[in-house]
Design an enzyme around this catalytic site. Structure first.
Site, PDB file in Angstrom:
ATOM      1  N   HIS A   6       0.844  -1.135  -0.058  1.00 48.84           N
ATOM      2  CA  HIS A   6       0.264  -0.124   0.135  1.00 48.84           C
ATOM      3  C   HIS A   6       0.696   1.250  -0.181  1.00 48.84           C
ATOM      4  O   HIS A   6       0.432   2.052   0.682  1.00 48.84           O
ATOM      5  CB  HIS A   6      -0.967   0.020   1.333  1.00 48.84           C
ATOM      6  CG  HIS A   6      -1.950  -1.036   1.110  1.00 48.84           C
ATOM      7  ND1 HIS A   6      -3.314  -1.054   0.666  1.00 48.84           N
ATOM      8  CD2 HIS A   6      -1.940  -2.375   1.566  1.00 48.84           C
ATOM      9  CE1 HIS A   6      -3.963  -1.858   0.707  1.00 48.84           C
ATOM     10  NE2 HIS A   6      -3.146  -2.658   1.418  1.00 48.84           N
ATOM     11  N   ASP A  40      -0.626  -5.159   5.577  1.00 53.16           N
ATOM     12  CA  ASP A  40      -1.687  -6.095   5.288  1.00 53.16           C
ATOM     13  C   ASP A  40      -1.297  -6.355   3.836  1.00 53.16           C
ATOM     14  O   ASP A  40      -0.693  -5.324   3.288  1.00 53.16           O
ATOM     15  CB  ASP A  40      -3.060  -5.628   5.404  1.00 53.16           C
ATOM     16  CG  ASP A  40      -3.267  -4.179   4.883  1.00 53.16           C
ATOM     17  OD1 ASP A  40      -1.977  -3.388   4.932  1.00 53.16           O
ATOM     18  OD2 ASP A  40      -4.272  -3.980   4.376  1.00 53.16           O
ATOM     19  N   GLU A  41      -1.793  -7.437   3.363  1.00 55.22           N
ATOM     20  CA  GLU A  41      -1.912  -7.448   1.924  1.00 55.22           C
ATOM     21  C   GLU A  41      -0.441  -7.344   1.141  1.00 55.22           C
ATOM     22  O   GLU A  41      -0.333  -6.551  -0.080  1.00 55.22           O
ATOM     23  CB  GLU A  41      -2.850  -6.566   0.968  1.00 55.22           C
ATOM     24  CG  GLU A  41      -4.433  -6.950   1.682  1.00 55.22           C
ATOM     25  CD  GLU A  41      -5.419  -6.093   0.828  1.00 55.22           C
ATOM     26  OE1 GLU A  41      -6.540  -6.663   0.663  1.00 55.22           O
ATOM     27  OE2 GLU A  41      -5.253  -4.801   0.974  1.00 55.22           O
ATOM     28  N   VAL A  42       0.378  -7.660   1.551  1.00 44.42           N
ATOM     29  CA  VAL A  42       1.894  -7.526   1.050  1.00 44.42           C
ATOM     30  C   VAL A  42       1.956  -8.601  -0.086  1.00 44.42           C
ATOM     31  O   VAL A  42       1.626  -9.754  -0.093  1.00 44.42           O
ATOM     32  CB  VAL A  42       3.150  -7.970   1.888  1.00 44.42           C
ATOM     33  CG1 VAL A  42       4.484  -8.039   1.172  1.00 44.42           C
ATOM     34  CG2 VAL A  42       2.884  -7.052   3.028  1.00 44.42           C
ATOM     35  N   GLU A  84      -1.712 -10.247   9.039  1.00 41.30           N
ATOM     36  CA  GLU A  84      -0.754 -10.900   7.959  1.00 41.30           C
ATOM     37  C   GLU A  84       0.497 -11.226   8.556  1.00 41.30           C
ATOM     38  O   GLU A  84       1.251 -12.073   8.014  1.00 41.30           O
ATOM     39  CB  GLU A  84      -0.902 -10.182   6.690  1.00 41.30           C
ATOM     40  CG  GLU A  84      -2.071 -10.497   5.811  1.00 41.30           C
ATOM     41  CD  GLU A  84      -3.124  -9.442   5.997  1.00 41.30           C
ATOM     42  OE1 GLU A  84      -3.177  -8.823   7.205  1.00 41.30           O
ATOM     43  OE2 GLU A  84      -3.749  -9.019   5.075  1.00 41.30           O
TER      44      GLU A  84
END
Ligand SMILES: *[C@@H]1O[C@H](CO)[C@@H](O)[C@H](O)[C@H]1NC(C)=O
Ligand SMILES: *[C@@H]1O[C@H](CO)[C@@H](O)[C@H](O)[C@H]1NC(C)=O
Ligand SMILES: *[C@@H]1O[C@H](CO)[C@@H](O)[C@H](O)[C@H]1NC(C)=O
Ligand SMILES: *[C@@H]1O[C@H](CO)[C@@H](O)[C@H](O)[C@H]1NC(C)=O
Ligand SMILES: *[C@@H]1O[C@H](CO)[C@@H](O)[C@H](O)[C@H]1NC(C)=O
Ligand SMILES: *[C@@H]1O[C@H](CO)[C@@H](O)[C@H](O)[C@H]1NC(C)=O
Length: 599
Positions: A303, A370-372, A418
């Site tokens: 992000h 998050d969301e790597v 995560e």
């Protein structure tokens, strides 16, 4: 809820407190209140109203003598009256709301009914309000750890008209004052004044969870400071105590960093759409004055595309098009490189600038995580692989360095789940893990011994259900996507939000590690125009779960039939106080027995 008097038909419609207190009993005596009520703070009685004092209020030396008598250890960089002025200002706001809100509760009683007290004859008045703090606050720092504050309070109104608010901490007093506002109504004959018809009242109240928050995304769409301050007000009325600001994301960097001015200069959506250090300070102070700790998040290493606009050397897979979805969950793609001395040095500069400005007001800093995306690291020259086994040690080093710096600035790190559950990183035991994907994540996190925040997206994501915001590529292909479900459709209405139990499925020992939770307002399809309506009163439903608990004192799940009229009343009050949120029901339902609008 106990009711002293016989339960009258619809009586419950006018005894609405939100969130519901742990212990609440009331009668049916009417008392009127006016601006010349005497207010005292731990024994310091005030004079009647004087021309330059809008309320007959405490004099500064009376606060001083209170502080001297409690032998508190106030000090440490703030003026010695920091807490007393917070309480003083809160009392002023409370009297403003009670006297000026103008809430005539016609929507909460059957039409043509006689729900208001008679204005004939003598009107018994509230004679005084005593505000009493029973213990000194630990230090003049507004940043205690979340589970170290006693937020309990007691509120008493005698039938004779004496109001007493008691709490061990200033935060408890703020909650007591908020509860007090909910006991008063404006008479429809305006000049008749403001009354409560619930005396005598006794309330003993305390929160179930120590962390009660809203996550507000100010990066997908921009919000002026005023919208954030208004949100802090609404949070405090609902007894939330945290505002988590998701400050930056791939799409914009609205945070001015004096040591790195190019970040906001190039990364804000437009010139001026960024928060200066004094804006951030104002937001944090405003929150602190209302018992709402403001926690800032800079989400990394994912992000982070926006940093590539000013620092292309720091970002891998920067804005890959058209196949952005190979490299990110949302366009534009781009992550901070791992194994990069330039990134290390950039983050040092960023943290050295930002964190000392946050730490006077917050105990926490959220480093995201998050969301790597793994494929982005196949394009990173320092990693050259999309294999999680290769990436993992670099990520470990990255987070070790970040958290070391966060701690060095006196802050406690928070991460998205995560980092712990997908990447299996070794985190310090001080780290708070914010879960979002499932109840299993909550269980897995507490089982590893971490203080955990809940906010399962299937229940507590406020953005869900508006339909997919991405364009569909070819001609009429959008038709194949009807009804355009988004990643978390359908909408989570207040009933679903209210049904969520943060500690469902946990053993009592595991449940102790659930610090609390947050509802989430991701802003892809929300901006200042619809923010209030997207957040309220749905967030209030989570607010009650977090303050009062999913179950009542007897262990039963709280009933939506009981909650529904109370939530409707809370919504009316929020609207009158400037929150533009829609109703949860039509007036026919709020005017009548809630079971008339039941299936
Ligand atoms: C108030 O409660 C008392 C005691 O239960 C009852 O006798 C009385 O009728 C009630 N008054 C009103 C106005 O409802
Ligand atoms: C409170 O204590 C301070 C410092 O000891 C002193 O200067 C001040 O006069 C005291 N205030 C009152 C009202 O006693
Ligand atoms: C103030 O508190 C300290 C530490 O709790 C105690 O040692 C001291 O005697 C107290 N002073 C007064 C005047 O009560
Ligand atoms: C890693 O890259 C290869 C080759 O491009 C691809 O087939 C594979 O799906 C990728 N792995 C992940 C986890 O995305
Ligand atoms: C982390 O552990 C889980 C469960 O053992 C495993 O499925 C996953 O592959 C691990 N992730 C990494 C990056 O090693
Ligand atoms: C209480 O609510 C939980 C969800 O929070 C649900 O799983 C459970 O079945 C409910 N219990 C009863 C008795 O309805």
């Amino acid at each position: 809820m106990r009711i002293y008097a016989a339960l009258l038909l619809f009586a419950s419609l006018a005894s609405a407190l939100w969130p519901v207190p742990a212990d609440y009993a009331h009668g049916n005596t009417t008392l009127w209140i006016s601006r010349d009520v005497q207010v005292s703070y731990s024994g310091a009685v005030c004079r009647p109203m004087s021309p330059n004092n809008r309320y007959p209020f405490l004099h500064e030396q009376e606060f001083d003598s209170f502080q001297n008598s409690t032998n508190s250890t106030l000090g440490g960089g703030h003026s010695s009256s920091c807490y007393s002025s917070i309480v003083k200002n809160a009392v002023q706001r409370t009297l403003d709301i009670i006297c000026e809100e103008g809430f005539v509760p016609w929507k909460l009683h059957p039409r043509n009914s006689d729900f208001e007290p008679s204005t004939a004859g003598p009107k018994k008045q509230i004679s005084s309000i005593v505000v009493r703090q029973t213990s000194p606050d630990p230090a003049c720092s507004p940043r205690p750890l979340a589970n170290k504050v006693d937020e309990s309070y007691e509120l008493d109104i005698t039938a004779a008209g004496q109001v007493t608010l008691t709490a061990p901490s200033y935060r408890g007093l703020l909650h007591a004052l908020n509860t007090l506002t909910q006991l008063f109504y404006q008479h429809s004959q305006r000049e008749a004044g403001v009354y409560t018809n619930l005396a005598p009242v006794t309330i003993k109240d305390k929160p179930k969870f120590a962390w009660r928050g809203l996550n507000m995304d100010v990066a997908r769409n921009w919000y002026p400071v005023a919208d954030i301050l208004r949100t802090i007000d609404a949070l405090s009325w609902n007894k939330f105590n945290h505002l988590h600001i998701h400050m930056t994301d791939a799409q914009s960097w609205p945070l001015q960093i004096p040591a790195l001015p190019e970040l906001a200069d190039k990364g804000a959506y437009a010139k001026g759409l960024s928060y200066s250090p004094s804006d951030v300070k104002q937001i944090q102070e405003y929150g602190n004055d209302r018992g709402v700790e403001v926690v800032i998040e800079v989400d990394m290493p994912g992000h982070q595309s926006i940093v590539g606009v000013s620092h292309p050397e720091l970002i891998t897979a920067f804005n890959v098009q058209p196949n952005w979805d190979t490299y990110a969950a949302e366009p534009p793609s781009g992550q901070l490189k791992l194994n990069s001395p330039a990134v290390t040095s950039f983050l040092h500069t960023l943290f050295d600038d930002l964190l000392p400005r946050l730490s006077p007001y917050s105990a926490y800093f959220h480093t995201g995580g998050d969301e790597v995306n793994m494929n982005a690291y196949a394009l990173d020259e320092g990693v050259n692989s999309n294999d999680s086994k290769v990436i993992q040690p670099f990520l470990q080093k990255f987070i070790d360095q970040n958290h070391e710096q966060v701690r060095a600035k006196g802050l406690t790190p928070i991460v998205w789940e995560e980092m712990l559950l997908q990447w299996n990183l070794t985190l310090g035991k001080d780290v708070i893990v914010q879960t979002w994907q499932s109840d299993e994540a909550v269980k897995d996190s507490v089982k590893q011994g971490y203080q955990t925040l809940v906010g399962n997206y299937n229940f507590w994501y406020l953005d869900c259900g508006k339909g997919q915001w991405l364009n569909f590529k070819e001609g009429d292909s959008f038709k194949n996507f009807y009804p355009f479900a988004d990643y978390c459709s359908p909408t989570k209405n207040w009933r679903l939000i209210y049904s969520y139990d943060p500690i469902a499925g946990l053993t009592p020992d595991e449940a102790k590690l659930v610090l609390g939770g947050e509802v989430h307002m991701w802003s892809e399809q929300t901006d200042p125009v619809n923010f209030d309506d997207m957040v309220w009163p749905r967030a209030s439903a989570a607010g009650e779960v977090l303050w009062s608990g999913r179950q009542d004192a007897s262990g039963q799940n709280r009933s939506q039939i009981d909650a529904s009229p109370r939530l409707a009343e809370m919504r009316e009050r929020m609207v009158l106080r400037g929150i533009k949120c829609g109703p949860s029901q039509m007036v026919f339902c709020t005017q009548n027995d809630p079971t008339w609008c039941a299936l």
